[in-house]
Enzyme design. Structure first.
Site, PDB file in Angstrom:
ATOM      1  CD  GLN A  78      -3.636  -4.372   6.245  1.00  0.00           C
ATOM      2  OE1 GLN A  78      -3.432  -3.206   5.470  1.00  0.00           O
ATOM      3  NE2 GLN A  78      -4.034  -5.705   5.548  1.00  0.00           N
ATOM      4  CG  ASP A  83      -9.813  -0.545   4.654  1.00  0.00           C
ATOM      5  OD1 ASP A  83      -8.997  -0.798   3.521  1.00  0.00           O
ATOM      6  OD2 ASP A  83      -9.223  -0.666   5.993  1.00  0.00           O
ATOM      7  CE  LYS A 111      -4.235  -2.217   2.103  1.00  0.00           C
ATOM      8  NZ  LYS A 111      -5.111  -2.893   3.100  1.00  0.00           N
TER       9      LYS A 111
HETATM   10  N1  GUN Z   1      -6.941  -6.883   5.956  1.00  0.00           N
HETATM   11  C1  GUN Z   1      -7.040  -7.738   4.787  1.00  0.00           C
HETATM   12  N2  GUN Z   1      -7.046  -6.971   3.841  1.00  0.00           N
HETATM   13  C2  GUN Z   1      -8.052  -5.794   3.891  1.00  0.00           C
HETATM   14  C3  GUN Z   1      -8.018  -4.432   3.979  1.00  0.00           C
HETATM   15  O1  GUN Z   1      -8.866  -4.392   2.914  1.00  0.00           O
HETATM   16  N3  GUN Z   1      -8.135  -3.299   4.561  1.00  0.00           N
HETATM   17  C4  GUN Z   1      -7.381  -3.444   5.904  1.00  0.00           C
HETATM   18  N4  GUN Z   1      -7.585  -3.073   6.292  1.00  0.00           N
HETATM   19  N5  GUN Z   1      -7.288  -4.361   6.571  1.00  0.00           N
HETATM   20  C5  GUN Z   1      -7.184  -5.669   5.441  1.00  0.00           C
END
Ligand code: GUN
Length: 284
Positions: free
Chosen positions: A96, A119, A52
């Site tokens: 996350q 998200d 990211k």
């Molecule tokens: N863990 C796995 N996929 C994601 C996601 O798209 N966002 C977040 N914040 N955590 C994750």
């Protein structure tokens, strides 16, 4: 042989658009910025967060990765989120997942300001999505939908099966497909006759988290197969939930792992972050 849906090429297009929008915002004195909170030592999460941050750099989005130790308390994490909510220079806040077991995921997610929830996980954004209102769409299902649309196959009227009912993927995926006039069956660990249901689907979306879960007999000839899984196979290599070689013989379109949905998830995050920056700067 199925046609490959190229996640890398499609993600590059979405990222180029996000980069152009970020540049336009900078012209107006707004530097889009994403804060990512990573609590604990989950190695997969570390990899995802690094990806990211890389995409942010590529798109001209500033990113802060806030790494916290595994034993961080819930109050400490909530205080971090509150500080990021209040920081006007930060437009997107992402925590996350998964969080360490002693922390309540829902309390932390609920604490994120909806206008910074890139998200699309907060109740406000989920509710808006259910109602078909303007919102931040969750990145993985939004990326899957973009991949489906990239095939040029009309989606309206098709039958889809989504395997997996998580809040992050399965449930929102079913909603997004329904909004596209697709008829959706949302399957899970208690579903009876799963194989037969899958074998009847024009669109099959696998979000199970088990290598080789989707076998050839579960793929209708000519189906579009989207593989959301990211697993380690017995050979140690990254693979999805779908037996790719077998499904490739039956599907019309298929996504690879790696090089598929994962890249689109990140591209959608860039899109959402730039959108958050645009909306927050317009509100000033
Ligand atoms: N863990 C796995 N996929 C994601 C996601 O798209 N966002 C977040 N914040 N955590 C994750």
């Amino acid at each position: 042989m199925a046609q490959r849906i190229d996640g890398k090429a499609l993600a590059a297009r979405y990222k180029a658009k996000a980069a152009a929008e970020a540049a336009a915002l900078r012209e107006k004195g707004v530097q889009p910025r994403l804060a990512v909170v990573l609590a604990g030592e989950n190695p997969a999460s570390k990899t995802y967060v690094a990806g990211k941050a890389r995409d942010c750099a590529e798109c001209g989005i500033l990113s802060d990765v806030i790494e916290l130790p595994e034993q961080t308390g819930e109050q400490e994490l909530l205080a971090r989120v509150a500080a990021l909510n209040a920081n006007r220079a930060v437009h997107g806040v992402l925590v996350q997942l998964p969080l360490p077991a002693h922390i309540s995921t829902s309390r932390v997610i609920h604490a994120i300001a909806p206008e910074k929830d890139v998200d699309g996980f907060t109740p406000v954004n989920v509710g808006r999505m259910v109602l078909g209102e303007e919102c931040f769409l969750p990145c993985t299902p939004a990326g899957c939908l973009a991949m489906l649309q990239s095939t040029g196959v009309p989606l309206a009227g098709k039958d889809a099966v989504v395997i997996g009912r998580s809040n992050i993927v399965g449930k929102p995926m079913a909603l997004l497909l329904t909004a596209q006039d697709v008829t959706v069956t949302l399957c899970h660990s208690h579903t009876e006759h799963l194989r037969e249901k899958c074998a009847a689907a024009d669109i099959l979306i696998a979000a199970v988290g088990r290598a080789g879960f989707v076998t050839a007999d579960m793929v209708k000839p000519g189906a579009i197969v989207i593989d959301v899984g990211i697993n380690r196979g017995t050979d140690g290599r990254l693979c999805g939930d779908v037996d790719f070689a077998a499904a490739n013989e039956r599907a019309s379109f298929i996504t690879p792992v790696p090089g598929g949905v994962g890249l689109m998830t990140r591209a959608m995050l860039m899109h959402n972050t730039v959108k958050a920056a645009r909306l927050q700067s317009a509100a000033l």
